[in-house]
Design an enzyme around this catalytic site. Structure first.
Site, PDB file in Angstrom:
ATOM      1  N   HIS A 287     170.759  78.203   2.685  1.00 12.47           N
ATOM      2  CA  HIS A 287     172.093  78.451   2.111  1.00 12.47           C
ATOM      3  C   HIS A 287     172.954  77.195   2.143  1.00 12.47           C
ATOM      4  O   HIS A 287     172.956  76.442   3.109  1.00 12.47           O
ATOM      5  CB  HIS A 287     172.785  79.654   2.752  1.00 12.47           C
ATOM      6  CG  HIS A 287     173.233  79.505   4.172  1.00 12.47           C
ATOM      7  ND1 HIS A 287     174.421  78.875   4.518  1.00 12.47           N
ATOM      8  CD2 HIS A 287     172.692  79.941   5.333  1.00 12.47           C
ATOM      9  CE1 HIS A 287     174.584  78.933   5.829  1.00 12.47           C
ATOM     10  NE2 HIS A 287     173.546  79.562   6.351  1.00 12.47           N
ATOM     11  N   ASP A 299     173.377  74.564  10.289  1.00 11.04           N
ATOM     12  CA  ASP A 299     173.622  75.858   9.633  1.00 11.04           C
ATOM     13  C   ASP A 299     174.377  75.648   8.325  1.00 11.04           C
ATOM     14  O   ASP A 299     175.600  75.726   8.309  1.00 11.04           O
ATOM     15  CB  ASP A 299     174.415  76.762  10.575  1.00 11.04           C
ATOM     16  CG  ASP A 299     174.573  78.170  10.046  1.00 11.04           C
ATOM     17  OD1 ASP A 299     173.792  78.573   9.168  1.00 11.04           O
ATOM     18  OD2 ASP A 299     175.488  78.873  10.501  1.00 11.04           O
ATOM     19  N   GLU A 333     176.366  82.629   2.051  1.00 13.53           N
ATOM     20  CA  GLU A 333     175.682  83.382   3.099  1.00 13.53           C
ATOM     21  C   GLU A 333     176.624  83.697   4.255  1.00 13.53           C
ATOM     22  O   GLU A 333     176.551  84.770   4.848  1.00 13.53           O
ATOM     23  CB  GLU A 333     174.470  82.587   3.610  1.00 13.53           C
ATOM     24  CG  GLU A 333     173.604  83.344   4.615  1.00 13.53           C
ATOM     25  CD  GLU A 333     174.072  83.247   6.050  1.00 13.53           C
ATOM     26  OE1 GLU A 333     173.632  84.070   6.877  1.00 13.53           O
ATOM     27  OE2 GLU A 333     174.881  82.352   6.374  1.00 13.53           O
ATOM     28  N   GLU A 334     177.512  82.758   4.582  1.00 12.51           N
ATOM     29  CA  GLU A 334     178.289  82.885   5.817  1.00 12.51           C
ATOM     30  C   GLU A 334     179.271  84.052   5.813  1.00 12.51           C
ATOM     31  O   GLU A 334     179.429  84.726   6.826  1.00 12.51           O
ATOM     32  CB  GLU A 334     179.047  81.579   6.110  1.00 12.51           C
ATOM     33  CG  GLU A 334     178.152  80.392   6.434  1.00 12.51           C
ATOM     34  CD  GLU A 334     177.404  80.536   7.748  1.00 12.51           C
ATOM     35  OE1 GLU A 334     177.522  81.593   8.401  1.00 12.51           O
ATOM     36  OE2 GLU A 334     176.684  79.600   8.114  1.00 12.51           O
ATOM     37  N   ASP A 361     166.874  79.419   7.872  1.00 15.68           N
ATOM     38  CA  ASP A 361     168.268  79.490   8.337  1.00 15.68           C
ATOM     39  C   ASP A 361     168.307  79.666   9.859  1.00 15.68           C
ATOM     40  O   ASP A 361     169.046  80.492  10.375  1.00 15.68           O
ATOM     41  CB  ASP A 361     169.000  80.650   7.639  1.00 15.68           C
ATOM     42  CG  ASP A 361     170.493  80.657   7.941  1.00 15.68           C
ATOM     43  OD1 ASP A 361     171.018  79.620   8.412  1.00 15.68           O
ATOM     44  OD2 ASP A 361     171.140  81.698   7.723  1.00 15.68           O
ATOM     45  N   HIS A 433     178.297  77.446  14.093  1.00 18.03           N
ATOM     46  CA  HIS A 433     179.652  77.881  13.750  1.00 18.03           C
ATOM     47  C   HIS A 433     180.731  77.185  14.580  1.00 18.03           C
ATOM     48  O   HIS A 433     181.800  77.745  14.817  1.00 18.03           O
ATOM     49  CB  HIS A 433     179.795  79.409  13.910  1.00 18.03           C
ATOM     50  CG  HIS A 433     178.974  80.202  12.957  1.00 18.03           C
ATOM     51  ND1 HIS A 433     179.058  81.580  12.883  1.00 18.03           N
ATOM     52  CD2 HIS A 433     178.056  79.838  12.030  1.00 18.03           C
ATOM     53  CE1 HIS A 433     178.217  82.029  11.959  1.00 18.03           C
ATOM     54  NE2 HIS A 433     177.599  80.977  11.425  1.00 18.03           N
TER      55      HIS A 433
END
Length: 475
Positions: A287, A299, A333-334, A361, A433
């Protein structure tokens, strides 16, 4: 002798003719697989593209200028390789982070004139406080059951969910389940608190490496109860739990995010056409979007450039697959998975032509092999691939009923087999994140291994003689 010689010449001519039209006698032979593996292990191309994505574009939250720039950058890189590039339109959420600060302004034993700063970051989908903030009592809970038991005490309060991430579980190879338990608190907790009348909700950051860094992520709040919601650092969550044991406390909280109208964006789709089975597709993907706190190197920058590296490796070796290889850089995606769902909706009548899908991922840690949602009977057919990847320590194959990757989930639920690299994720959730998910955290060696696994697996699937069938349909 002349007849034998003529026969030999005719066979040679036939072989040459077959090769000239792109046929391959044994595309999954050991020599070809070794060539792919070794070439990927010597190549810096994917690492250079990761530098472009993280250092030049930066954060890429859906709807942002960074996300739009990333679409163009990746599309152009794939065009330069000669891939057939399509930008598939996707409407995506556009949430922007505003001011975020908090301090404990009252608690039992507080010296006169003292307050304590709390380090936090808004969760995606959070509502906003007034610009001047709110002041309210803080209630600490450690489970949904404890929240429910608090009853009327929750009304008008700020609820803190202090649930620790199980780093020991992650260290022993179960980072996914550890994260799943924590993300359930993050996604569901604020909604449940709002339903009981809370004015705001805080969750302990879902991740390890407790260096007073907050981990963001999405939360699921109803539009009619979109209370302010944030992740606090592990250290601040533990502090508030200790202070709560001493007596009542109050927090002044300011969060000013905005949810703007949906924005126009795109999945980047790049095809390497197949030969005799060109109408069948093998997807390899990651992603493209990231959270806004950092540059999304793990990520999911490594997943995107790993997928891109598949076409680069095969092009460099002048190898054409039997089935079409389709690289997809998913958008959103997030905080919505709109890209994955949009692709499924556009292709739901063509799923019989989707032979398999790969999604990466899980960060840029060492790959030990791959995961696949195939039937037990099909596992034996992957032995040559396992053998080819063993020299780089990536020869494991874990069969799962459901691989469970996010963007390919609609395809998998409809029966398309899904594969993922089997990655060491023990330290992944230390950066996940957070502001620390940056280019320097990615090992060049492990990224090469990643590309080697992704390319070998993609090539193998694109050339299999066996029909690996469908997974168990869940819809």
């Amino acid at each position: 002798m002349k007849s034998v010689f003529k026969k030999s010449l005719s066979l040679t001519a036939l072989a040459t003719s077959l090769l000239s039209i792109g046929a391959h006698a044994a595309p999954n032979d050991a020599d070809t697989l070794a060539q792919i593996r070794d070439s990927a292990m010597k190549d810096e191309w994917a690492y250079e593209r990761l530098s472009d994505l993280t250092d030049l574009v930066g954060p890429r939250l859906s709807g942002s200028a960074g996300a739009a720039a990333a679409v163009e950058q990746v599309a152009e890189a794939m065009r330069k390789l000669g891939a057939k590039v399509t930008l598939q339109p996707v409407k995506v959420p556009h949430w922007v982070r505003g001011e975020e600060k908090a301090e404990l302004v009252d608690y039992a034993g507080r010296p006169a004139g003292i307050s304590q700063k709390v380090v936090l970051t808004a969760l995606g989908g959070s509502g906003a406080t007034p610009a001047s903030g709110i002041t309210a009592p803080v209630i600490v809970v450690h489970s949904f059951e404890e929240l429910k038991a608090k009853g009327a005490q929750v009304k008008g309060a700020i609820v803190l969910f202090d649930v620790a991430f199980d780093q020991e579980m992650a260290d022993r190879g179960h980072a996914g389940p550890a994260y799943g338990a924590g993300s359930r608190i993050r996604t569901q907790g604020p909604k449940l608190a709002a339903e009981q009348g809370a004015v705001a909700a805080l969750v302990r950051s879902v991740g390890g490496a407790n260096y007073r860094i907050a981990h963001t992520g999405a939360t699921l709040l109803a539009d009619n109860a979109r209370i302010p919601a944030a992740a606090v650092t592990a250290e601040d969550a533990m502090l508030m739990t200790r202070l709560a044991a001493r007596g009542a406390m109050k927090m002044h909280l300011t969060l000013t995010p905005q949810t703007l109208p949906d924005a126009d964006s795109y999945n980047v789709i790049a095809d390497l056409p197949g030969s005799d089975k060109a109408d069948e597709v093998v997807i390899v993907s990651g992603h493209l979007d990231s959270w806004d706190l950092a540059t999304g190197a793990n990520d999911d920058g490594t997943g995107v450039v790993g997928a891109m590296g598949v076409i680069e490796t095969l092009k460099k070796l002048n190898l054409q697959p039997r089935r079409t290889i389709r690289v997809i850089a998913w958008m959103n995606e997030e905080n919505g998975t709109r890209g994955g769902r949009g692709y499924f909706d556009a292709n739901k009548d063509k799923l019989d032509k989707h032979f398999a899908a790969i999604e990466s991922d899980s960060g840029g840690g060492r790959p030990f092999g791959f995961i696949g949602s195939v039937t037990p009977q099909m596992v034996k057919y992957f032995d040559p691939l396992k053998t080819a990847l063993a020299p780089i320590g990536a020869g494991l194959f874990e069969r799962h009923d459901i691989a469970g990757a996010a963007d390919t989930s609609p395809l998998e639920r409809a029966g398309v087999p899904v594969f993922e690299p089997l990655v060491d994720s023990s330290s992944y959730f230390s950066y996940h994140h957070t502001p620390a998910d940056t280019f320097d955290k990615v090992s060049p060696l492990e990224l090469k291994r990643h590309v080697a696994v992704m390319t070998s697996l993609t090539w193998y699937l694109a050339n299999m003689d066996q029909n690996i069938g469908r997974t168990l349909k869940l819809d």
